[in-house]
Design an enzyme around this catalytic site. Structure first.
Site, PDB file in Angstrom:
ATOM      1  N   ASP A  38       0.821  -1.210   0.000  1.00 39.38           N
ATOM      2  CA  ASP A  38       0.000   0.000   0.000  1.00 39.38           C
ATOM      3  C   ASP A  38       0.859   1.265   0.000  1.00 39.38           C
ATOM      4  O   ASP A  38       0.570   2.231  -0.703  1.00 39.38           O
ATOM      5  CB  ASP A  38      -0.919   0.011   1.224  1.00 39.38           C
ATOM      6  CG  ASP A  38      -1.936  -1.118   1.204  1.00 39.38           C
ATOM      7  OD1 ASP A  38      -2.238  -1.624   0.111  1.00 39.38           O
ATOM      8  OD2 ASP A  38      -2.419  -1.487   2.287  1.00 39.38           O
ATOM      9  N   ASN A 103      -5.066   8.694   1.904  1.00 42.64           N
ATOM     10  CA  ASN A 103      -5.370   8.010   3.158  1.00 42.64           C
ATOM     11  C   ASN A 103      -5.853   8.974   4.229  1.00 42.64           C
ATOM     12  O   ASN A 103      -6.981   8.893   4.691  1.00 42.64           O
ATOM     13  CB  ASN A 103      -4.115   7.293   3.663  1.00 42.64           C
ATOM     14  CG  ASN A 103      -4.315   5.810   3.827  1.00 42.64           C
ATOM     15  OD1 ASN A 103      -5.227   5.236   3.254  1.00 42.64           O
ATOM     16  ND2 ASN A 103      -3.459   5.186   4.605  1.00 42.64           N
ATOM     17  N   GLY A 147      -6.599   2.551   8.844  1.00 45.09           N
ATOM     18  CA  GLY A 147      -5.226   2.753   9.283  1.00 45.09           C
ATOM     19  C   GLY A 147      -5.142   3.451  10.629  1.00 45.09           C
ATOM     20  O   GLY A 147      -5.670   2.978  11.639  1.00 45.09           O
ATOM     21  N   TYR A 148      -4.485   4.613  10.637  1.00 40.63           N
ATOM     22  CA  TYR A 148      -4.270   5.371  11.870  1.00 40.63           C
ATOM     23  C   TYR A 148      -5.607   5.728  12.531  1.00 40.63           C
ATOM     24  O   TYR A 148      -5.757   5.659  13.753  1.00 40.63           O
ATOM     25  CB  TYR A 148      -3.475   6.630  11.530  1.00 40.63           C
ATOM     26  CG  TYR A 148      -2.814   7.326  12.699  1.00 40.63           C
ATOM     27  CD1 TYR A 148      -2.889   6.826  14.000  1.00 40.63           C
ATOM     28  CD2 TYR A 148      -2.089   8.501  12.500  1.00 40.63           C
ATOM     29  CE1 TYR A 148      -2.275   7.471  15.056  1.00 40.63           C
ATOM     30  CE2 TYR A 148      -1.467   9.157  13.550  1.00 40.63           C
ATOM     31  CZ  TYR A 148      -1.570   8.642  14.826  1.00 40.63           C
ATOM     32  OH  TYR A 148      -0.965   9.288  15.868  1.00 40.63           O
ATOM     33  N   SER A 151      -6.858   2.850  14.517  1.00 39.91           N
ATOM     34  CA  SER A 151      -6.075   2.576  15.723  1.00 39.91           C
ATOM     35  C   SER A 151      -6.476   3.497  16.872  1.00 39.91           C
ATOM     36  O   SER A 151      -6.321   3.148  18.043  1.00 39.91           O
ATOM     37  CB  SER A 151      -4.580   2.725  15.425  1.00 39.91           C
ATOM     38  OG  SER A 151      -4.216   4.079  15.244  1.00 39.91           O
TER      39      SER A 151
END
Length: 225
Positions: A38, A103, A147-148, A151
């Protein structure tokens, strides 16, 4: 079909690309072959924006990769058996400086020993009368929500823009808003660094500066099947 390979492992895939019948070039390609994961795809879009990208897997972890073999993917593209999926981009703007992301845009304290203070507005309306204190805020696309953003929030989304508050001192509910909303962040205490995806380019913010973030018309073109 003219192709440019974007990878730090070009020699590992070059023979297979030539065998499939592609003409390898260094400029003006019809497609970019992103060989990696990615992160390699994000880097290839940064360097060669809006040219169709074919992702070939060389990494164990690649959420955007296909289950088909690299050889079969190349063969299908040469036969014209593929589709183009467009992925919208986010733009972060501070004065004349801009960053584009697929992203997420990350607004983060430049010094990890000190929290930043800021206010976040949607279409000119502050979401809270009080300033927010913490490590920063993440603005994510649906693509980046795994992603982040995930999280921090332990969640993801499929439509809109996600706003995740990173390590805030006060309770701050994470938000998912419509993709046409305009987000503005006013910095009351910095210093602050703004990141876009995995790019090396950043923007530094000082007290009193405002960063504007919104979805723009620019897109990435991903080859799918």
């Amino acid at each position: 079909m003219k192709a440019l390979i974007f990878s730090d492992k070009i020699n590992d895939i070059k023979a297979l690309v030539l065998k499939a019948g592609f003409d390898l070039v260094e400029k003006d390609p019809d497609i970019i072959i992103s060989y990696g994961g990615d992160g390699t795809f994000f880097q290839s879009e940064y360097h060669y924006p809006e040219i169709p990208k074919l992702i070939l897997k060389s990494s164990r972890i690649c959420k955007l990769c296909f289950q088909l073999s690299n050889e079969e993917l190349l063969t299908r593209v040469m036969k014209g058996d593929y589709k183009i999926k467009t992925i919208p981009k986010l733009e972060a703007q501070v004065g004349t400086k801009t960053l584009l992301a697929l992203n997420d845009i990350i607004v983060h304290n430049a010094n990890p020993r000190h929290a930043i203070r800021y206010q976040l507005s949607l279409d000119g309306q502050a979401i809270s009368p009080n300033e927010i204190i913490g490590d920063g805020v993440i603005i994510a696309t649906p693509l980046g929500s795994t992603g982040y953003y995930r999280s921090i929030t332990d969640s993801y989304f499929e439509l809109g823009l996600g706003i995740a508050f990173n390590n805030s001192t006060e309770q701050a509910d994470h938000l998912v808003v419509a993709e046409n909303r305009q987000i503005a962040i006013t910095i009351f205490r910095g210093p602050v660094t703004v990141f876009a995806d995995n790019q090396e380019k950043t923007i530094e913010l000082a007290e009193g500066e405002i960063i504007k973030i919104q979805q723009v018309a620019k897109v990435a073109k991903l080859i799918t099947f």
